[in-house]
Write a protein that holds these residues in place. Structure first.
Motif, short mmCIF file in Angstrom:
data_model
loop_
_atom_site.label_atom_id
_atom_site.label_comp_id
_atom_site.label_asym_id
_atom_site.label_seq_id
_atom_site.Cartn_x
_atom_site.Cartn_y
_atom_site.Cartn_z
N VAL A 112 -41.25 5.61 11.44
CA VAL A 112 -40.43 6.59 12.16
C VAL A 112 -41.37 7.67 12.68
N ALA A 113 -41.43 7.84 14.00
CA ALA A 113 -42.39 8.77 14.60
C ALA A 113 -41.77 9.54 15.74
N PRO A 114 -41.51 10.83 15.58
CA PRO A 114 -41.06 11.65 16.71
C PRO A 114 -42.16 11.70 17.78
N TYR A 115 -41.73 11.62 19.05
CA TYR A 115 -42.71 11.70 20.15
C TYR A 115 -42.28 12.74 21.15
N PRO A 116 -43.14 13.74 21.46
CA PRO A 116 -44.48 13.91 20.92
C PRO A 116 -44.47 14.44 19.49
N PRO A 117 -45.58 14.28 18.75
CA PRO A 117 -46.87 13.74 19.19
C PRO A 117 -47.03 12.25 18.96
N GLY A 118 -46.02 11.56 18.42
CA GLY A 118 -46.16 10.12 18.20
C GLY A 118 -46.85 9.77 16.90
N VAL A 119 -47.04 10.74 16.03
CA VAL A 119 -47.64 10.50 14.72
C VAL A 119 -46.52 10.18 13.73
N THR A 155 -35.92 14.52 0.96
CA THR A 155 -34.97 15.40 1.64
C THR A 155 -35.67 16.25 2.70
N GLU A 156 -36.89 16.69 2.40
CA GLU A 156 -37.66 17.49 3.35
C GLU A 156 -37.94 16.70 4.62
N THR A 157 -38.31 15.44 4.46
CA THR A 157 -38.59 14.59 5.61
C THR A 157 -37.33 14.36 6.43
N LEU A 158 -36.21 14.09 5.77
CA LEU A 158 -34.95 13.89 6.48
C LEU A 158 -34.54 15.12 7.27
N ASP A 159 -34.68 16.30 6.65
CA ASP A 159 -34.31 17.55 7.34
C ASP A 159 -35.18 17.76 8.57
N ALA A 160 -36.48 17.49 8.43
CA ALA A 160 -37.40 17.69 9.55
C ALA A 160 -37.09 16.73 10.69
N LEU A 161 -36.80 15.47 10.37
CA LEU A 161 -36.47 14.49 11.40
C LEU A 161 -35.16 14.85 12.10
N GLU A 162 -34.19 15.30 11.32
CA GLU A 162 -32.90 15.67 11.90
C GLU A 162 -33.05 16.84 12.86
N VAL A 195 -36.16 15.83 20.77
CA VAL A 195 -37.38 15.02 20.66
C VAL A 195 -37.01 13.55 20.46
N ARG A 196 -37.70 12.66 21.18
CA ARG A 196 -37.42 11.22 21.06
C ARG A 196 -37.95 10.69 19.74
N ILE A 197 -37.16 9.89 19.07
CA ILE A 197 -37.56 9.26 17.82
C ILE A 197 -38.01 7.83 18.14
N ALA A 198 -39.29 7.56 17.95
CA ALA A 198 -39.87 6.27 18.30
C ALA A 198 -39.98 5.35 17.09
N TYR A 199 -39.97 4.04 17.38
CA TYR A 199 -40.24 2.96 16.42
C TYR A 199 -39.09 2.70 15.44
#
Length: 294
Positions: free
Chosen positions: A244-251, A262-269, A276-280
């Motif tokens: 799961v990689a938000p783009y930009p920056p694609g990392v 939970t921290e990762t989920l909150d940041a992605l949300e 921001v586009r969510i890639a992959y």
């Protein structure tokens, strides 16, 4: 080993940064299809063989490359290389510096949005950055780069990347005065059409500052393990089976084998909510996740 994906034109004109190989890199990967007039997928690996084993490099390449390469792509790479090394290519690169500088000056004077910062090469010292990288910083404005990108797409001008505070249009070796003028016209029009109150999120996505999730399995084991699809609200504590990689920056924020926190989920949300586009990810809406089956 240098990732020079956007620097295929470096080293062929004194106004640009030096070529990575000339600075002592042992290997360099670059994309002729980004800033040069090569077909998509036209990437190049350059390597010295003093420290790198030539045979091993060849075996690694052959193990992952197609056995049926497209001749048209290879021909476009060769044509781009020939153009770069020619007097015509040198002149094109020189002209590109001039017209990009003119576009930068125009946007600074006509993009009447308080706080927009458009840095240029002089802000970083000579030959430190790509002089034809046209960057717009929107952090001190009331506009969103994501909203501006949407408007520009409707007008026919895609960007290299955009998030809430940043916009980078694509400027390539074959751009000319007409194409840069057209982009500037469209960007100025897009800025006038975007509603800053409605479009700009009040907080930026913290996804870039999120701590790395703990690894519960190796990426290989997680990739080949049985997996299942679960709802977003059940994902915390499970092991990711996807990238799961938000783009930009694609990392990637998640790779197979990492524990979903939970921290990762909150940041992605937050990233997704800001546009921001969510890639992959199998589900770019983030309503569900692919996880290792228990």
């Amino acid at each position: 080993v240098v990732d020079a994906a956007w620097g295929a034109h470096f080293g062929f004109h004194p106004a640009y940064p030096a070529h990575a190989m000339s600075l002592g890199a042992d290997a360099m990967i670059t994309s002729a299809h980004k800033t040069l007039p090569a077909f998509s997928q036209g990437s190049i690996v350059l390597a010295r063989t003093k420290l790198l084993d030539r045979d091993r490099l060849e075996r690694g390449f052959e193990a992952t490359a197609t056995t049926s390469p497209a001749g048209s792509i290879l021909a476009s790479i060769d044509a781009s290389r020939a153009l770069l090394a020619s007097p015509v290519g040198h002149d094109l690169l020189g002209r590109l510096v001039e017209i990009t500088a003119a576009a930068r000056r125009r946007l600074r004077s006509e993009l009447t949005l308080s706080g927009v910062l458009i840095p240029g090469p002089d802000d970083f010292g000579p030959n430190r950055i790509d002089p034809v990288k046209l960057v717009l910083l929107l952090a001190k404005t009331r506009l969103s780069g994501v909203a501006l990108e949407r408007e520009l797409l409707t007008l026919g001008s895609p960007l290299e990347q955009a998030d809430r505070d940043l916009m980078i249009p694509i400027v390539s070796m074959v751009d000319d005065q007409e194409s840069l003028d057209l982009f500037c016209n469209r960007l100025i029009a897009a800025a006038q059409r975007v509603d800053p109150i409605a479009e700009r999120p009040t907080t930026a996505s913290p996804v870039w500052q999120t701590r790395l999730p703990p690894a519960a399995m190796t990426p290989r084991d997680a990739f080949f393990a049985d997996h299942e699809t679960i709802d977003w609200y059940d994902a915390a504590g499970r092991i990711s089976a996807e990238v799961v990689a938000p783009y930009p920056p694609g990392v990637p924020v998640l790779v197979p084998g990492e524990l979903i926190t939970t921290e990762t989920l909150d940041a992605l949300e937050t990233a997704a909510a800001s546009g921001v586009r969510i890639a992959y990810a199998a589900d770019p809406s983030l309503k569900s996740f692919q996880v290792v089956r228990r």
